[in-house]
Write an enzyme that holds these catalytic residues in place. Structure first.
Site, mmCIF file in Angstrom:
data_model
loop_
_atom_site.group_PDB
_atom_site.id
_atom_site.type_symbol
_atom_site.label_atom_id
_atom_site.label_comp_id
_atom_site.label_asym_id
_atom_site.label_seq_id
_atom_site.Cartn_x
_atom_site.Cartn_y
_atom_site.Cartn_z
ATOM 1 N N SER A 24 0.842 -1.195 0.000
ATOM 2 C CA SER A 24 0.000 0.000 0.000
ATOM 3 C C SER A 24 0.882 1.253 0.000
ATOM 4 O O SER A 24 1.682 1.425 -0.907
ATOM 5 C CB SER A 24 -0.964 -0.063 1.192
ATOM 6 O OG SER A 24 -2.010 0.860 1.034
ATOM 7 N N ASP B 255 -9.891 -5.564 -3.652
ATOM 8 C CA ASP B 255 -9.301 -4.592 -2.736
ATOM 9 C C ASP B 255 -10.249 -3.400 -2.603
ATOM 10 O O ASP B 255 -10.627 -2.774 -3.591
ATOM 11 C CB ASP B 255 -7.947 -4.156 -3.314
ATOM 12 C CG ASP B 255 -7.123 -3.337 -2.350
ATOM 13 O OD1 ASP B 255 -7.680 -2.415 -1.725
ATOM 14 O OD2 ASP B 255 -5.913 -3.608 -2.248
ATOM 15 N N HIS C 30 -7.394 -6.009 0.593
ATOM 16 C CA HIS C 30 -6.226 -5.192 0.953
ATOM 17 C C HIS C 30 -5.529 -5.680 2.221
ATOM 18 O O HIS C 30 -4.546 -5.091 2.658
ATOM 19 C CB HIS C 30 -6.696 -3.742 1.163
ATOM 20 C CG HIS C 30 -5.607 -2.703 1.025
ATOM 21 N ND1 HIS C 30 -4.958 -2.462 -0.160
ATOM 22 C CD2 HIS C 30 -5.057 -1.833 1.923
ATOM 23 C CE1 HIS C 30 -4.063 -1.488 -0.003
ATOM 24 N NE2 HIS C 30 -4.099 -1.098 1.265
#
Lengths: 287, 287
Positions: A153, A233, A266
């Site tokens: 991320s 995600d 995620h």
């Protein structure tokens, strides 16, 4: 190494035959105390091992990846050290530092801030590319010439820019669900305007898509980028935008492996599912 | 299955090709709402898979093992479902329930309490051996005839007593760092006196060492116990006392595999290091 350089052991756990240790030290570049984690595989008892840097995402510390990704098993098999910095300076008492999850504490974005009051402490780029690597190389049985980098991320993007800004430095780079084009998403716009000010031309040196455009034509500058992205995600469309990285790499003829994984989100469960393949990828370049 | 039985999905994450899901439901045996986690490997899409129950230790919920042990990788390879109950009733508002980490919330000890005010809610033994298995078998693609059980610390002991009290029920049983003889350690004495009262003869039906003494001579009653113990475990001498289980098994000629692992502590890093071997052990009995 200064005479006063001190590493304070915070914790030590045996894992898969190696040792995960956390240390506190005084960071000069961040002007505060920092904690980092290093996993040394069993092979480190015989001699220096290569290193994989892991940069974590928003809200994380040095601990999340080490506890949740299950990376030590494969790292022990391959003989690779894992090193996790924290994600921002800590305890520097800047106004608003703890007000939101996506700016300030836990959200350093791996840039060098230029805007006050952040500029004095928020220099995570210098910390993860210079200060901490130098310290680790001085104190641990690692091979200073063999480093790769990865992350998730915010940290996935951090890994990409560290590699793109330092051609030839890292043997390989990969990223899980990176914020691929921070200049064009809410997380990145908030961070960059806060740390760097309103001049967007300054932002371009910290954005992976812009750095791909600026990359030279040497082999080192055209280093392959390996990106893993879950298709479920929750941040995919608004924040991550891998299609922008894909487009600019195609346009610039920059090598990119972008894998889209159906059903994955995620979370660290996504990373745990593919970390072995990333470690194997890095091992090909490190070993 | 009652007409009103409801499972509320709390979260779902794809992991290693399978799905980790958490559900909330009303527990009759505990008289409160409970959350549990189930990992269904990819093989569950083709048909029923065997089950491994995991009982966690003090302070844990259904989440710790699923996030930190890295068990899904091997479970997906083998085709075994993992199921994690919570470690106590929740939100039942008993006086003192949240006052300490080793009694009340997060510390149900997998017994059926007989002492008030705990007796109405703290019936974790019934919950993990009867109510939850029945519910899981009704709602998920699992093979109700193929169950094994394992756990850590308080839950390692829980796994041992569930197996010892139900000869023939579980195909195999293992434990990481179990509280091997709770009647003879501070954690166990506190829990048993609180949940069961002062009559120590009542305690004996919930103590693995005592249950080994009481076990019959059938093959099922003489089921092998597989115990993993870190030698650097900070609770080894005062609380865990595996040497007592070892002595009683030797005396009773009860099959025991007790492995002592140098350097390992009581953390999830210890479990992560050996969970694959335990899953492989259970697979031999389940597949």
């Amino acid at each position: 190494m200064t005479a006063t350089e001190q590493l304070e052991l915070v914790s030590a756990n045996k894992v898969h035959g190696g040792w995960l240790k956390r240390y506190r030290h005084r960071s000069g570049s961040l002007d505060c105390d920092m904690v980092f984690a290093i996993y040394l595989p069993p092979q480190a008892e015989q001699g220096p091992v290569p290193m994989l840097w892991w940069l974590s995402g928003l809200t994380c510390t040095d601990e999340n990846f080490m506890q949740k990704a299950g990376a030590q098993r494969k790292a022990a098999e391959l003989g690779i050290a894992l090193i996790c910095p924290d994600t921002s300076p800590r305890g520097v008492d800047l106004p608003g530092e703890d007000d939101s999850y996506d700016f300030g504490s836990g959200a350093g974005f791996y840039v060098n801030a230029t805007r006050e009051p952040w500029a004095r402490h928020y220099r995570m780029y210098d910390y993860v590319t210079e200060e901490l690597p130098a310290l680790v190389k001085r104190h641990f049985p690692v091979d200073g010439e063999r480093e790769s980098i990865s992350g998730h991320s915010m940290g996935g993007h951090g890994a990409l820019i560290c590699a793109l800004k330092n051609p030839g430095r890292y043997r390989s780079v990969s990223a899980f669900a990176p914020i691929a084009n921070p200049m064009a998403c809410p997380w990145g716009e908030k961070a960059f305007s806060g740390y760097l000010g309103d001049d967007r031309t300054q932002w371009a040196q910290w954005d992976a898509c812009e750095l791909v455009k600026q990359a030279g034509n040497s082999g080192a500058a055209r280093q392959e980028l390996f990106v893993e992205q879950g298709e479920n995600d929750q941040f995919l469309e608004e924040q991550l935008k891998p299609e922008r990285l894909e487009a600019v790499c195609a346009e610039q003829d920059h090598p990119l492996i972008l894998r889209r994984q159906p059903g994955y989100d995620h979370s660290y469960f996504f990373m745990a599912s593919f970390i072995d393949e990333h470690l194997t990828y890095h091992a090909k370049h490190l070993l």
